[in-house]
Design an enzyme around this catalytic site. Structure first.
Site, PDB file in Angstrom:
ATOM      1  N   GLN A 144      -3.146  -5.575   5.731  1.00  0.00           N
ATOM      2  CA  GLN A 144      -2.846  -4.626   6.814  1.00  0.00           C
ATOM      3  C   GLN A 144      -3.765  -4.960   7.996  1.00  0.00           C
ATOM      4  OE1 GLN A 144      -3.570  -1.310   4.088  1.00  0.00           O
ATOM      5  NE2 GLN A 144      -1.583  -0.457   4.617  1.00  0.00           N
ATOM      6  N   ASP A 152      -1.056  11.396  -2.415  1.00  0.00           N
ATOM      7  CA  ASP A 152      -2.334  10.694  -2.433  1.00  0.00           C
ATOM      8  C   ASP A 152      -3.287  11.316  -3.448  1.00  0.00           C
ATOM      9  OD1 ASP A 152      -3.846   8.579  -1.578  1.00  0.00           O
ATOM     10  OD2 ASP A 152      -3.851   9.167   0.531  1.00  0.00           O
ATOM     11  N   ARG A 167       5.219  11.767  11.492  1.00  0.00           N
ATOM     12  CA  ARG A 167       3.836  11.851  11.008  1.00  0.00           C
ATOM     13  C   ARG A 167       3.098  10.587  11.430  1.00  0.00           C
ATOM     14  NH1 ARG A 167       1.269   9.442   6.719  1.00  0.00           N
ATOM     15  NH2 ARG A 167      -0.362  10.599   5.620  1.00  0.00           N
ATOM     16  N   ASP A 205       0.834  -1.201   0.000  1.00  0.00           N
ATOM     17  CA  ASP A 205       0.000   0.000   0.000  1.00  0.00           C
ATOM     18  C   ASP A 205       0.870   1.254   0.000  1.00  0.00           C
ATOM     19  OD1 ASP A 205      -2.262   1.627   0.063  1.00  0.00           O
ATOM     20  OD2 ASP A 205      -2.367   1.626   2.249  1.00  0.00           O
ATOM     21  N   ASP A 244       0.314   8.228  11.134  1.00  0.00           N
ATOM     22  CA  ASP A 244      -0.576   7.915  10.021  1.00  0.00           C
ATOM     23  C   ASP A 244      -1.914   7.371  10.516  1.00  0.00           C
ATOM     24  OD1 ASP A 244      -0.995   7.236   7.074  1.00  0.00           O
ATOM     25  OD2 ASP A 244      -1.172   5.249   7.993  1.00  0.00           O
ATOM     26  N   HIS A 295      -1.916  -0.170  12.026  1.00  0.00           N
ATOM     27  CA  HIS A 295      -1.827  -1.562  11.605  1.00  0.00           C
ATOM     28  C   HIS A 295      -0.380  -1.955  11.316  1.00  0.00           C
ATOM     29  CE1 HIS A 295      -2.953   1.093   8.159  1.00  0.00           C
ATOM     30  NE2 HIS A 295      -1.804   0.624   7.709  1.00  0.00           N
ATOM     31  N   GLU A 317      -2.011  12.948  10.808  1.00  0.00           N
ATOM     32  CA  GLU A 317      -2.704  12.791   9.525  1.00  0.00           C
ATOM     33  C   GLU A 317      -4.165  12.479   9.821  1.00  0.00           C
ATOM     34  OE1 GLU A 317      -3.549  10.097   5.713  1.00  0.00           O
ATOM     35  OE2 GLU A 317      -3.293   9.366   7.741  1.00  0.00           O
TER      36      GLU A 317
END
Length: 611
Positions: free
Chosen positions: A226, A368, A256, A115, A258, A158, A300
């Site tokens: 995940q 993204d 960061r 991912d 996530d 995850h 995030e």
């Protein structure tokens, strides 16, 4: 010794609150004692140079709110091959006026099931093709010598199914199964599915995956590979904090976190933004302030503003130092497509009214897709209906509607709901790709002007601007991803192309597209560094121009006042702003500007300073 006193002072300041929150969440004194012991161990292992930086930043808590902080996000392999390659390109990064680099995910992930790097199989190893932890420490040290800060992603929600915990859980080891959400039948998962939204309903439907070899379901909110971590287990929290501190000790300045809204799961809820999430983030903030106070937390939170702002915490009990300004980014492109600044103006005023301690990271594009999660309650008042408007936006940026010059592709299109997200680089969305293909010089100049104006507007927002690597040289969409079987199904790779260093070599040539854009951006960046009204905690507000296509932003700090005027239309405009007798000069040309009749060319802008 002074260093021990520093740690003891920090620990004493936070201990009572940290223990209270931990015990409220876990009621486990032994695990809290273990956490404290390991915090001290990581502090002792922290290098002398990093401890000195911690002390310096503690004494200057506003160090990251300066007007000279400019970020750039990049993929290590796309930018320079590997970590050593990035280190060899630091002179170019300095040339871009960048002093904050966000390295996109680089920790170990399984090939083909990553991912984009967000399925971590080992939090203490770098992907082999990118280098080693030693390479990372060398890079961060080299960056610090040049005054460059380094940011990385810490994937909290995850792990990869190839993580050691997941492997042992799959084998049926109860200790490791308890670190995830395992169920031996579909009953409990079916109850979760009633209230928990799907993240990727078309490409990864559902929130659980059946593991036939383990004869269990496991929670997988994002992709089947995940596995969601169970933060109700204190072992998960402790071990993830140890990973956090290990990475901080490698010289990372900004971490960061996530997908942070997802990390606490509770049956009967949406499993988003639950109170326990804020408890965990507050504890992370205190742990960081005790062990490595020079490190910042960047949250995030890809949600509407009322759900984003709480992740700052309060002035008395702060959580994240910085948050992404996701909503404004999406609304900016809505404004480009509609030539209507009304929604953008309202949202900027909301941000401007927040406490000055709240710092947003602003960007035009990132790694993204763009989701059109706009404020449709407000847009309905302006005559926009949600479903047809989303279709218009996707058609516009693909180049099918609204006299658009944009190029790009859809991601996760859902024919049932009509929802889709959009992918493309800033340059392609501004028309540079189309103009180059058609060899239309006039169209190219207009596209470059729009690109520059959007960056000028981003620099004027409240917070810290971040570039996406390649945007500084007008890098366009890369369609070669379609030839890679591992990438072809994911259209986000259209804007994740490799850095074109042949184009980057043209930045000093004003006759090239790259040189025209790079030179104008550099000029804006120098103005921002020079003018104190651009500090992150300056006052910011919008003003009415009498024309919905023209946005006006004011900034004020310690007697200095600057005004930005931005024309989102392809037509010339003449507007006025309330000045109450104040006189202004254009910060680029130096010319005096009459505020009663300001002529702004198509896609043009002004930076004005009160005389």
């Amino acid at each position: 010794m002074v260093k021990k006193e520093n740690y003891a002072r920090r620990f004493e300041r936070h201990h009572d609150e940290l223990r209270w929150l931990y015990m409220e969440l876990y009621d486990n004194g032994d695990m809290f004692a273990e956490l404290c012991d390991n915090m001290q161990r990581f502090y002792q292992e922290r290098s002398r140079e990093l401890k000195a930086m911690d002390t310096e930043r503690e004494e200057n808590k506003n160090w990251y709110r300066r007007n000279d902080l400019l970020g750039m996000m990049l993929y290590i392999d796309n930018f320079a091959g590997n970590i050593k390659g990035v280190e060899s390109r630091l002179d170019y990064i300095e040339q871009c006026n960048v002093n904050y680099i966000h390295l996109m995910p680089f920790l170990e992930t399984p090939k083909g099931r990553s991912d984009g790097g967000y399925a971590v199989s080992d939090f203490r190893k770098v992907q082999k093709q990118l280098g080693t932890m030693e390479d990372l420490e060398s890079l961060t040290a080299a960056c610090h010598k040049k005054g460059i800060n380094v940011c990385m992603d810490f994937v909290m929600n995850h792990t990869s199914e190839d993580h050691e915990w997941a492997k042992r859980a799959r084998r049926g080891e109860g200790e490791y199964m308890s670190r995830y959400f395992f169920f031996d039948n579909s009953y409990i998962p079916s109850l979760y599915e009633k209230t928990v939204p799907q993240v990727f309903p078309t490409t990864a439907p559902g929130n659980f995956t059946w593991l036939p070899e383990a004869e269990h379901f496991v929670m997988t909110s994002f992709y089947p590979y995940q596995w969601d971590l169970n933060y109700k287990n204190p072992r998960v929290f402790n071990e993830m904090m140890y990973n956090f501190l290990y990475l901080a000790n490698r010289g990372i300045d900004i971490i960061r976190i996530d997908a942070v809204p997802y990390i606490w799961k509770e049956l009967g809820t949406q499993c988003r933004n639950l109170p326990q999430v804020h408890t965990i983030v507050r504890m992370m903030r205190m742990i960081s302030e005790i062990v490595c106070p020079g490190v910042l937390l960047l949250g995030e939170v890809v949600m509407e503003p009322e759900k984003v702002v709480p992740y700052f915490g309060t002035v008395e009990k702060p959580e994240c130092h910085m948050l992404y300004n996701v909503t404004t980014m999406a609304t900016t492109w809505h404004t480009v497509a509609t030539r209507d600044t009304r929604l953008l103006k309202r949202q900027l005023d909301i941000v401007g009214a927040l406490p000055k301690d709240y710092v947003f990271l602003n960007y035009l594009r990132c790694h993204d897709d763009i989701g059109w999660g706009l404020d449709y309650n407000t847009l309905r008042e302006d005559g926009f209906r949600e479903r047809p408007h989303k279709k218009y936006l996707n058609d516009y940026f693909q180049g099918y509607a609204g006299e658009s010059n944009s190029r790009g592709e859809l991601y996760n299109a859902d024919p049932v709901t009509g929802d889709a997200r959009f992918c493309g680089t800033t340059a392609s969305m501004c028309g540079i790709e189309k103009a180059g293909f058609e060899q239309d010089d006039a169209a190219m100049n207009r596209a470059i002007q729009l690109d520059v104006t959007l960056h000028a507007y981003m620099f004027m927002q409240s917070g810290i601007p971040v570039l996406y690597s390649g945007d500084e040289v007008a890098q366009v969409n890369d369609y070669t991803y379609k030839k890679d079987p591992e990438k072809a199904a994911d259209s986000r790779y259209i804007h994740r192309g490799a850095m074109n260093w042949t184009l980057a070599a043209n930045v000093s040539d004003p006759d090239t597209v790259e040189g025209k854009l790079f030179g104008q951006l550099s000029r804006l960046e120098q103005i921002r560094k020079k003018e104190k009204a651009f500090v992150s905690n300056a006052d910011m507000w919008t003003m009415d121009t009498g024309d919905i296509a023209v946005l006006c932003i004011g900034r004020y700090y310690e007697g200095d006042k600057v005004v930005g005027m931005f024309n989102f239309s392809e037509c010339d405009r003449t507007v006025c702003i309330p000045a109450d007798g104040e006189e202004y000069a254009d910060m680029i040309s130096g010319q005096e500007i009459k505020t009663t009749a300001i002529y702004i060319p198509a896609y043009g802008f002004y930076y004005l300073k009160r005389k």
